[in-house]
Enzyme design. Structure first.
Site, PDB file in Angstrom:
ATOM      1  N   SER A  83       0.946  -1.286   0.000  1.00 45.48           N
ATOM      2  CA  SER A  83       0.033   0.059   0.140  1.00 45.48           C
ATOM      3  C   SER A  83       0.761   1.198   0.007  1.00 45.48           C
ATOM      4  O   SER A  83       1.973   1.261   0.329  1.00 45.48           O
ATOM      5  CB  SER A  83      -0.965  -0.060   1.290  1.00 45.48           C
ATOM      6  OG  SER A  83      -1.845  -0.950   1.371  1.00 45.48           O
TER       7      SER A  83
HETATM    8  N1  SAH Z   1       1.931  -5.669   4.659  1.00 44.79           N
HETATM    9  C1  SAH Z   1       2.469  -5.951   3.085  1.00 44.79           C
HETATM   10  C2  SAH Z   1       1.469  -5.779   1.940  1.00 44.79           C
HETATM   11  C3  SAH Z   1       0.614  -7.161   1.769  1.00 44.79           C
HETATM   12  S1  SAH Z   1      -0.451  -7.155   0.386  1.00 44.79           S
HETATM   13  C4  SAH Z   1       3.524  -5.146   3.024  1.00 44.79           C
HETATM   14  O1  SAH Z   1       4.015  -4.167   3.728  1.00 44.79           O
HETATM   15  O2  SAH Z   1       4.040  -5.185   1.771  1.00 44.79           O
HETATM   16  C5  SAH Z   1      -1.399  -8.469   1.004  1.00 44.79           C
HETATM   17  C6  SAH Z   1      -0.571  -9.713   1.189  1.00 44.79           C
HETATM   18  O3  SAH Z   1      -1.512 -10.652   1.900  1.00 44.79           O
HETATM   19  C7  SAH Z   1       0.057 -10.355  -0.087  1.00 44.79           C
HETATM   20  O4  SAH Z   1       1.420 -10.576   0.136  1.00 44.79           O
HETATM   21  C8  SAH Z   1      -0.734 -11.697  -0.028  1.00 44.79           C
HETATM   22  O5  SAH Z   1      -0.144 -12.773  -0.593  1.00 44.79           O
HETATM   23  C9  SAH Z   1      -1.025 -11.929   1.454  1.00 44.79           C
HETATM   24  N2  SAH Z   1      -2.223 -12.799   1.689  1.00 44.79           N
HETATM   25  C10 SAH Z   1      -3.557 -12.802   0.863  1.00 44.79           C
HETATM   26  N3  SAH Z   1      -4.384 -13.777   1.424  1.00 44.79           N
HETATM   27  C11 SAH Z   1      -3.713 -14.092   2.485  1.00 44.79           C
HETATM   28  C12 SAH Z   1      -4.125 -15.089   3.270  1.00 44.79           C
HETATM   29  N4  SAH Z   1      -5.206 -15.960   3.483  1.00 44.79           N
HETATM   30  N5  SAH Z   1      -3.123 -15.320   4.454  1.00 44.79           N
HETATM   31  C13 SAH Z   1      -2.142 -14.492   4.661  1.00 44.79           C
HETATM   32  N6  SAH Z   1      -1.597 -13.958   3.831  1.00 44.79           N
HETATM   33  C14 SAH Z   1      -2.248 -13.591   2.659  1.00 44.79           C
END
Ligand code: SAH
Length: 240
Positions: free
Chosen positions: A87
């Site tokens: 984000s």
């Molecule tokens: N917090 C992250 C941004 C993540 S984007 C940062 O600082 O870069 C959202 C993330 O959620 C992605 O990496 C995706 O793979 C993960 N995601 C999606 N579904 C998920 C689930 N059920 N459990 C854990 N992670 C998940």
């Protein structure tokens, strides 16, 4: 002034600027980071000094691939591979501020992604537990955060929908992927007085970032924060 002096002045300017020109290509990340914090975070009303210090310390350009580094401090989300994105800094700041990250707290993050948000949280609270579904992202983030010296971030590869029961209850839970409802296991794993921050998806285009607070009597108080646009939460193989 003799005519030769007129020639010396441009020559002097040229040689003084030459080292800068030779270094061109690599942006001044420290400057971009300060500007990002001032304009995108303080400029939009977030003034908690501990939080601002964390944003000035964690080098966001280390969390994106080299080809995107020059844009790491832009006011926009960035691709982190595997179809996922990080984000924009302001959204990370809003979610972090909402969880009230005081020093003794334990926070669970769903969606490790690049590891950037986990690093910000680790600067502010005692322990961060972070879960990522996509193994490559989780492992790469762990390697990076370990190399940066973070000892208070604990990693898990798996379906964050189910939370991480072993270390519950959490004072704060931050979900960085959207779901069309609030996962029940996360509500269960939230401490009394704790806060859950989650983007709730109402349709393919409409999402809201909301905060759920668990009150003393177990009641849940819901507060709308801002409109949001997060990647979807993907379920693991197991049944809900
Ligand atoms: N917090 C992250 C941004 C993540 S984007 C940062 O600082 O870069 C959202 C993330 O959620 C992605 O990496 C995706 O793979 C993960 N995601 C999606 N579904 C998920 C689930 N059920 N459990 C854990 N992670 C998940």
């Amino acid at each position: 002034m003799k005519p030769t002096y007129f020639l010396m002045i441009p020559a002097l300017i040229f040689f003084c600027l030459l080292p800068c020109r030779l270094q061109a290509g690599e942006p001044d990340y420290a400057l971009l980071q300060k500007k990002m914090t001032a304009e995108q975070i303080v400029g939009r009303g977030i003034t908690d000094q501990r939080l601002l210090t964390a944003f000035e310390k964690v080098k966001r350009h280390l969390f994106v691939k080299p080809s995107l580094r020059a844009h790491a401090y832009d006011d926009s989300p960035l691709d982190i591979g595997e179809g996922q994105s990080i984000s924009e800094p302001y959204i990370v700041a809003v979610m972090t501020a909402a969880v009230a990250p005081t020093p003794g707290k334990k926070v669970l993050e769903i969606g490790t992604g690049s590891g950037y948000h986990a690093a910000i949280l680790a600067e502010l609270v005692k322990n961060v537990y972070t879960i990522e579904l996509i193994e490559k992202l989780g492992k790469d983030a762990q390697t990076l955060l370990d190399s940066l010296g973070y000892k208070n971030i604990h990693f898990k590869i798996g379906d964050g929908y189910k939370g991480w029961e072993q270390y519950a209850p959490y004072d704060g839970i931050i979900v960085t992927c959207s779901e069309d409802h609030i996962p029940e296991p996360l509500i269960k794993q939230l401490a009394v007085g704790g806060r859950l921050i989650i983007p709730v998806r109402y349709s393919s285009k409409v999402q809201e970032l909301i905060m759920i607070e668990k009150e003393e009597d177990g009641e849940l108080k819901k507060t709308y924060l801002i409109p949001a646009q997060f990647v979807p939460l993907i379920r693991g193989n197991e049944e809900r």
